[in-house]
Motif scaffolding. Structure first.
Motif, PDB file in Angstrom:
ATOM      1  N   ASP B 194       0.787  -1.393  -0.053  1.00  0.00           N
ATOM      2  CA  ASP B 194      -0.057  -0.094  -0.038  1.00  0.00           C
ATOM      3  C   ASP B 194       0.918   0.984  -0.023  1.00  0.00           C
ATOM      4  OD1 ASP B 194       0.882  -0.481   2.413  1.00  0.00           O
ATOM      5  OD2 ASP B 194      -0.784  -0.118   3.465  1.00  0.00           O
ATOM      6  N   LEU B 195       1.805   1.008  -0.904  1.00  0.00           N
ATOM      7  CA  LEU B 195       3.006   2.219  -0.533  1.00  0.00           C
ATOM      8  C   LEU B 195       2.298   3.547  -1.281  1.00  0.00           C
ATOM      9  CD1 LEU B 195       5.715  -0.028  -1.753  1.00  0.00           C
ATOM     10  CD2 LEU B 195       5.520   1.244   0.348  1.00  0.00           C
ATOM     11  N   PRO B 196       1.546   3.723  -2.484  1.00  0.00           N
ATOM     12  CA  PRO B 196       0.932   4.810  -2.832  1.00  0.00           C
ATOM     13  C   PRO B 196       0.029   5.401  -1.685  1.00  0.00           C
ATOM     14  CG  PRO B 196       0.562   2.945  -4.457  1.00  0.00           C
ATOM     15  CD  PRO B 196       1.030   2.460  -3.257  1.00  0.00           C
ATOM     16  N   GLU B 197      -0.548   4.685  -0.647  1.00  0.00           N
ATOM     17  CA  GLU B 197      -1.139   5.397   0.096  1.00  0.00           C
ATOM     18  C   GLU B 197      -0.485   5.231   1.678  1.00  0.00           C
ATOM     19  OE1 GLU B 197      -5.187   3.826   0.944  1.00  0.00           O
ATOM     20  OE2 GLU B 197      -5.960   4.491  -0.902  1.00  0.00           O
ATOM     21  N   GLY B 198       0.988   5.114   1.440  1.00  0.00           N
ATOM     22  CA  GLY B 198       1.689   4.955   2.605  1.00  0.00           C
ATOM     23  C   GLY B 198       1.363   5.946   3.511  1.00  0.00           C
ATOM     24  N   ALA B 199       1.895   5.477   4.945  1.00  0.00           N
ATOM     25  CA  ALA B 199       1.821   6.492   6.142  1.00  0.00           C
ATOM     26  C   ALA B 199       3.136   7.301   5.942  1.00  0.00           C
ATOM     27  CB  ALA B 199       1.806   5.642   7.482  1.00  0.00           C
ATOM     28  N   ASP B 200       4.232   7.065   5.408  1.00  0.00           N
ATOM     29  CA  ASP B 200       5.240   7.712   5.350  1.00  0.00           C
ATOM     30  C   ASP B 200       5.165   8.987   4.315  1.00  0.00           C
ATOM     31  OD1 ASP B 200       4.890   5.950   3.321  1.00  0.00           O
ATOM     32  OD2 ASP B 200       6.996   6.036   2.722  1.00  0.00           O
ATOM     33  N   LEU B 201       3.900   8.939   3.712  1.00  0.00           N
ATOM     34  CA  LEU B 201       3.487  10.092   2.686  1.00  0.00           C
ATOM     35  C   LEU B 201       2.210  10.715   3.264  1.00  0.00           C
ATOM     36  CD1 LEU B 201       3.941   8.868  -1.017  1.00  0.00           C
ATOM     37  CD2 LEU B 201       5.251  10.550   0.241  1.00  0.00           C
ATOM     38  N   ALA B 202       2.127  10.576   4.376  1.00  0.00           N
ATOM     39  CA  ALA B 202       0.799  11.218   5.258  1.00  0.00           C
ATOM     40  C   ALA B 202      -0.319  10.769   4.455  1.00  0.00           C
ATOM     41  CB  ALA B 202       0.875  12.722   5.121  1.00  0.00           C
ATOM     42  N   GLY B 203      -0.495   9.446   4.112  1.00  0.00           N
ATOM     43  CA  GLY B 203      -1.520   9.204   3.440  1.00  0.00           C
ATOM     44  C   GLY B 203      -1.459   8.964   1.689  1.00  0.00           C
ATOM     45  N   GLY B 204      -0.238   9.501   1.082  1.00  0.00           N
ATOM     46  CA  GLY B 204      -0.279   9.293  -0.251  1.00  0.00           C
ATOM     47  C   GLY B 204      -1.371   9.783  -0.833  1.00  0.00           C
ATOM     48  N   VAL B 205      -1.859   9.102  -2.025  1.00  0.00           N
ATOM     49  CA  VAL B 205      -2.944   9.727  -2.712  1.00  0.00           C
ATOM     50  C   VAL B 205      -4.144  10.298  -2.138  1.00  0.00           C
ATOM     51  CG1 VAL B 205      -2.077   8.405  -5.014  1.00  0.00           C
ATOM     52  CG2 VAL B 205      -3.828   7.343  -3.279  1.00  0.00           C
ATOM     53  N   VAL B 206      -4.412   9.680  -0.996  1.00  0.00           N
ATOM     54  CA  VAL B 206      -5.791  10.193   0.081  1.00  0.00           C
ATOM     55  C   VAL B 206      -5.411  11.164   0.726  1.00  0.00           C
ATOM     56  CG1 VAL B 206      -6.748   8.026  -0.398  1.00  0.00           C
ATOM     57  CG2 VAL B 206      -5.223   8.278   1.545  1.00  0.00           C
ATOM     58  N   ALA B 207      -4.233  11.935   0.732  1.00  0.00           N
ATOM     59  CA  ALA B 207      -3.458  12.658   1.755  1.00  0.00           C
ATOM     60  C   ALA B 207      -4.554  13.939   1.838  1.00  0.00           C
ATOM     61  CB  ALA B 207      -2.213  13.309   1.625  1.00  0.00           C
ATOM     62  N   GLU B 208      -5.214  14.398   0.688  1.00  0.00           N
ATOM     63  CA  GLU B 208      -5.863  15.417   0.794  1.00  0.00           C
ATOM     64  C   GLU B 208      -7.631  15.051   0.646  1.00  0.00           C
ATOM     65  OE1 GLU B 208      -5.098  18.570   1.134  1.00  0.00           O
ATOM     66  OE2 GLU B 208      -2.754  18.631   0.774  1.00  0.00           O
ATOM     67  N   ALA B 209      -7.887  13.888   0.483  1.00  0.00           N
ATOM     68  CA  ALA B 209      -9.308  13.696   0.285  1.00  0.00           C
ATOM     69  C   ALA B 209     -10.082  13.286   1.469  1.00  0.00           C
ATOM     70  CB  ALA B 209      -9.163  12.170  -0.522  1.00  0.00           C
ATOM     71  N   SER B 210     -11.167  13.659   1.605  1.00  0.00           N
ATOM     72  CA  SER B 210     -12.077  13.731   2.813  1.00  0.00           C
ATOM     73  C   SER B 210     -13.439  13.341   2.368  1.00  0.00           C
ATOM     74  CB  SER B 210     -11.807  14.842   3.565  1.00  0.00           C
ATOM     75  OG  SER B 210     -12.212  16.206   2.795  1.00  0.00           O
ATOM     76  N   GLY B 211     -14.328  13.370   3.306  1.00  0.00           N
ATOM     77  CA  GLY B 211     -15.703  13.392   2.807  1.00  0.00           C
ATOM     78  C   GLY B 211     -16.160  12.238   1.803  1.00  0.00           C
ATOM     79  N   LEU B 212     -17.259  12.520   1.047  1.00  0.00           N
ATOM     80  CA  LEU B 212     -17.750  11.442   0.129  1.00  0.00           C
ATOM     81  C   LEU B 212     -16.527  11.114  -0.831  1.00  0.00           C
ATOM     82  CD1 LEU B 212     -20.266  10.408  -1.400  1.00  0.00           C
ATOM     83  CD2 LEU B 212     -20.337  12.390  -3.024  1.00  0.00           C
ATOM     84  N   ARG B 213     -15.564  11.867  -1.086  1.00  0.00           N
ATOM     85  CA  ARG B 213     -14.625  11.432  -2.086  1.00  0.00           C
ATOM     86  C   ARG B 213     -13.646  10.238  -1.402  1.00  0.00           C
ATOM     87  NH1 ARG B 213     -12.114  16.282  -3.104  1.00  0.00           N
ATOM     88  NH2 ARG B 213     -13.589  16.586  -4.763  1.00  0.00           N
ATOM     89  N   LEU B 214     -13.643  10.358  -0.287  1.00  0.00           N
ATOM     90  CA  LEU B 214     -12.678   9.480   0.434  1.00  0.00           C
ATOM     91  C   LEU B 214     -13.507   8.015   0.551  1.00  0.00           C
ATOM     92  CD1 LEU B 214     -10.040   8.675   1.854  1.00  0.00           C
ATOM     93  CD2 LEU B 214     -10.967   9.644   3.954  1.00  0.00           C
ATOM     94  N   ALA B 215     -14.961   8.309   0.887  1.00  0.00           N
ATOM     95  CA  ALA B 215     -15.668   7.191   1.366  1.00  0.00           C
ATOM     96  C   ALA B 215     -15.874   6.266  -0.304  1.00  0.00           C
ATOM     97  CB  ALA B 215     -17.369   7.644   1.505  1.00  0.00           C
ATOM     98  N   MET B 216     -15.825   7.129  -1.383  1.00  0.00           N
ATOM     99  CA  MET B 216     -16.179   6.289  -2.850  1.00  0.00           C
ATOM    100  C   MET B 216     -14.660   5.644  -2.996  1.00  0.00           C
ATOM    101  SD  MET B 216     -17.864   9.203  -5.044  1.00  0.00           S
ATOM    102  CE  MET B 216     -17.138   8.616  -6.621  1.00  0.00           C
ATOM    103  N   TRP B 217     -13.755   6.341  -2.826  1.00  0.00           N
ATOM    104  CA  TRP B 217     -12.347   5.870  -2.942  1.00  0.00           C
ATOM    105  C   TRP B 217     -12.214   4.559  -2.004  1.00  0.00           C
ATOM    106  CZ3 TRP B 217      -8.861   6.332  -6.586  1.00  0.00           C
ATOM    107  CH2 TRP B 217      -7.782   5.912  -6.480  1.00  0.00           C
TER     108      TRP B 217
END
Lengths: 100, 301, 188
Positions: B194-217
């Motif tokens: 899960d490196l694209p979403e890695g904790a070392d990148l503060a969440g990686g591709v989901v770092a800025e996502a929240s709400g409905l967008r994150l739920a869909m993802w």
């Protein structure tokens, strides 16, 4: 049907010619080339479908076009990288002479 | 079977599988007990839906919303190729295996544009990591999936399941399922990969996502893992074939086995750096996948 | 076989999609969008191939292009000074000549396509993928193998051209990220 397909193929080819000739960036030129190959692919399958009675050599031609596309992309990107590394050039105008 | 019933079936499978995956993952990661884990997906989903969505400065809005939608669509398209209940039921698509492979490789596009969308550094690096990973395992993944077509002499998933009536392909092609599971986890950026979403990148591709967008993802990624498990059981574990129980029950049981296996691996295996993983993909997995192709081809002669 | 109205509709719709997305490749400022509009164009052509009974080739085209266009997007972001297109820009030369050449080739090709008469021998019903497989591993095996050898040569050549240490070194070292290449003033 064949008229529609050939006009679509011609239109994609025309856009590809425009792109390959007009763009300055190497990668955008490659996009134009890819569009031309895309049109070639569509027209090859059109003729295979409509006029060859199902001769599988028509499909083989498409496989060859796909290989050509892959070769074009790989060599193109490698050359862009090599040129950028030695010249810091990313558009055609910066390559006035190709020697050294 | 009509188009509508296939759609309903795919939606039910993906939703149910995603629920099981999230519950298993929660059981592994929290000490809240079984009851808390069972309601966790519902609680988390309602939290995300009520959460106000944040945004960034000048995001590429279309790309940012297209990412989750595309990922969800790809999970559904991949699942359509797989027969669930039996030989006649379910959509048996002519070149279903290639359809599945194409859908799974476009996952890279969905993750890349999702990382590009927010106009932010860490998601972009996450997208680059995904590109490096998928381009390294894409070839072994396609090879082991397509190798199952050699003994079956067909690219249709239904025919491949039928060809396993005497012996499952997990036995005939012992290299197939392990390579498939590793590459599938990487393509779904799950588990140790899960490196694209890695904790070392503060969440990686989901770092800025929240709400409905994150739920869909989140839902789309879980559905993607369900699709990958469905295909894994269909081409390696004999799909709907099995004694006593009806076909759909066997499909669900085998899918759940692979799904729980992936969920367990996600929380127990050590992470690998992207550089090491790229090396691993090209130098270890690709030759092993080629051995799988050659041995299966030789056996099928 | 005679194409039904559904085939007509699908081919026209995907055809318009392929042309419009191909056009948008050169009309957008964002490099990522340019790369993925090109991918949309390829996916539309792949869908047209599927409608024209070449399911395998259509799907293979879509499969190939997803990876290739992502690589293209990465290269665009690497090499362009303004990859997100946040400021409008045009990077074109010989614009009028290009437009004339593009429109000219479209008109000539479309004219030939519409006016010329082609033999009417449609594909017989049956599995075109099986026919393709038999052709690839039978009569035309040499062509197929040559394509494979050419691709292998290209892989070696591309790596030798692009890799920083050329053709030398261990694979693991090659996968390590290079040091950040910052041009600093010489202070000695």
């Amino acid at each position: 049907m064949i008229d529609i397909l050939l006009v679509v193929g011609a239109a994609i080819f025309g856009i590809g010619v425009y792109g390959a000739l007009s763009q300055q960036s190497f990668v955008m030129i490659m996009m134009g080339l890819e569009l031309m190959l895309n049109a070639a692919l569509l027209v090859a399958i059109t003729f295979w479908w409509a006029s060859t009675g199902g001769n599988p050599a028509g499909q083989l031609l498409v496989i060859v076009i796909l290989a050509v596309m892959a070769i074009e992309a790989a060599i193109g990107f490698a050359l862009v990288t090599a040129v950028y590394r030695s010249r810091k050039a990313d558009i055609t105008e910066k390559l006035k002479k190709l020697r050294n | 079977m009509t188009t509508l019933s296939i759609l309903v079936q795919v939606a039910a499978l993906l939703t149910g599988g995603a629920y099981v995956l999230v519950v298993t993952d929660r059981l592994m990661s929290s000490t809240g007990g079984v009851r808390s884990a069972l309601v966790y997906p519902v609680r988390r989903l309602s939290f995300l839906l009520l959460q106000p969505a944040t945004t960034t400065e000048r995001p590429d809005f279309e790309a940012w919303i297209l990412g989750p939608a595309l990922l969800m669509a790809l999970a559904a398209v991949g699942a359509v190729a797989i027969p669930v209940a039996g030989p006649s039921a379910g959509g048996d698509i002519h070149a279903g295996l290639v359809l599945f492979g194409a859908a799974m490789l476009i996952v890279l596009v969905a993750v890349f544009i999702f990382g590009w969308g927010p106009n932010s550094v860490f998601p972009m690096i996450g997208g680059y990591r995904m590109a490096a990973m998928v381009l390294s395992v894409g070839i072994p993944f396609s090879l082991v999936v397509l190798t199952t077509a050699i003994p079956a002499e067909s690219l249709s998933v239904g025919m491949i399941v039928e060809a396993q009536s005497s012996l499952w392909f997990v036995v005939v092609q012992p290299l197939g399922l392990p390579i498939y599971l590793v590459t599938a986890a990487a393509i779904a950026f799950w588990g140790p990969f899960d490196l694209p979403e890695g904790a070392d990148l503060a969440g990686g591709v989901v770092a800025e996502a929240s709400g409905l967008r994150l739920a869909m993802w989140r839902f789309a990624r879980a559905a993607l893992l369900v699709t990958l498990s469905l295909m894994g059981q269909a081409v390696f574990l004999g799909g709907y074939l099995g004694p006593i129980l009806p076909g759909w029950a066997w499909t669900i049981v085998k899918t759940l086995v692979l799904l729980v296996l992936l969920a367990l691996a996600g929380r127990t295996m050590a992470r690998m750096r992207v550089q090491t993983f790229v090396w691993f993909g090209w130098v270890v997995l690709l030759p092993l996948a080629l051995v799988d192709v050659f041995v299966s081809g030789w056996l099928a002669l | 076989m005679n194409p039904g109205p559904l085939s007509y509709f699908l081919v026209s719709a995907f055809g318009v999609g392929a042309v419009v997305s191909g056009w948008l490749v050169f009309r957008t400022d964002s490099m990522l969008r340019a790369a993925y509009w090109l991918m949309v164009s390829f996916v539309a052509v792949g869908a047209m191939l599927i409608v024209l009974d070449a399911q395998f080739l259509g799907l293979i085209l879509i499969l190939m292009m997803s990876g290739e266009m992502t690589i293209m997007a990465i290269f665009m972001i690497l090499f362009m000074m303004n990859p997100a297109g946040l400021n409008p820009m045009t990077m074109v030369h010989q614009h009028r000549t290009s437009i004339i050449a593009g429109v000219g080739s479209f008109v000539v090709l479309a004219f030939v396509g519409v006016v010329a008469e082609f033999p009417d021998r449609p594909v017989p019903a049956g599995d075109a993928t099986v026919a393709l497989g038999e052709e690839l591993l039978g009569r035309s095996m040499l062509v197929f193998e040559s394509a494979g050898v050419a691709l292998l040569a290209v892989m070696i050549g591309a790596i030798a051209l692009a890799a920083k240490q050329g053709r030398f070194g261990d694979a693991y070292d090659g996968s390590q990220e290079p040091s950040i290449d910052v041009e600093t003033e010489d202070r000695s």
